[in-house]
Design a protein around this motif. Structure first.
Motif, PDB file in Angstrom:
ATOM      1  N   GLY A  75      82.788  13.727 -32.674  1.00 14.20           N
ATOM      2  CA  GLY A  75      84.126  13.852 -32.107  1.00 14.20           C
ATOM      3  C   GLY A  75      84.181  14.595 -30.785  1.00 14.20           C
ATOM      4  N   LYS A  76      83.130  15.338 -30.460  1.00 15.88           N
ATOM      5  CA  LYS A  76      83.063  16.073 -29.186  1.00 15.88           C
ATOM      6  C   LYS A  76      82.264  15.303 -28.137  1.00 15.88           C
ATOM      7  N   ASN A  77      82.009  14.021 -28.400  1.00 14.08           N
ATOM      8  CA  ASN A  77      81.210  13.157 -27.535  1.00 14.08           C
ATOM      9  C   ASN A  77      79.780  13.678 -27.374  1.00 14.08           C
ATOM     10  N   GLU A  78      79.255  14.300 -28.428  1.00 12.22           N
ATOM     11  CA  GLU A  78      77.880  14.775 -28.441  1.00 12.22           C
ATOM     12  C   GLU A  78      77.028  13.786 -29.236  1.00 12.22           C
ATOM     13  N   TYR A  79      75.789  13.623 -28.820  1.00 12.39           N
ATOM     14  CA  TYR A  79      74.854  12.805 -29.580  1.00 12.39           C
ATOM     15  C   TYR A  79      74.339  13.654 -30.729  1.00 12.39           C
TER      16      TYR A  79
END
Length: 159
Positions: A75-79
């Motif tokens: 959700g935090k655009n982290e892989y």
């Protein structure tokens, strides 16, 4: 050892490996064996095709799948590295390091210079493996979704 992304034809192998992982380490993942065992064949096919949120990679020794790892954008655009597991007979042979290297390559190819994961610090073998692979603990904790009484700590790798 061959490590590659799953294809639609791999759905039964993906299902078998993922369920084996959940049986082997029931408190290490964000999903339980009971819930994953209820997925339909169509849901496994979607996962294997990469049409779900996660992209799964399998490690093969000949025709036998012996390990799994997945990457998903959180959700935090982290892989986010998830679903990491190696069959007990193949542990200590470098398979885990190869799976992590492959997921790092996938993340970098998709423009992600940072990978995160969650691990219970009590899971010393996993935490040590991730540290050897360049991950560092962050001061971030949260309950494990499948077992809320277990707290997991975030780790990150920056490429």
């Amino acid at each position: 050892m061959i490590i590659r992304p799953t294809t639609p034809d791999d759905w039964q192998t993906l299902k078998a490996v993922r369920l084996a992982a959940l049986r082997d380490a029931p408190t290490a993942f964000g999903v339980t064996y009971a819930s994953a065992a209820q997925y339909t064949d169509e849901q496994w096919q979607t996962r294997a095709a990469g049409s779900d949120k996660a992209e799964y990679l399998l490690a093969f020794d000949g025709g036998q799948a012996v390990g799994i790892v997945a990457g998903v954008i959180n959700g935090k655009n982290e892989y986010n590295l998830i679903a990491m597991w190696v069959h007990p007979e193949y542990r200590g042979r470098g398979v885990a390091g190869q799976l992590i290297a492959a997921i790092k390559e996938r993340a970098l190819a998709r423009g992600h210079r940072r990978i995160v994961l969650d691990v219970a610090p009590e899971n010393v073998s996993a935490a040590t493996l991730y540290q050897r692979q360049g991950f560092a603990f962050l001061p971030e904790w949260e309950p494990l979704e499948s077992h809320p009484h277990i707290s997991v700590q975030k780790m990150a790798w920056a490429g």
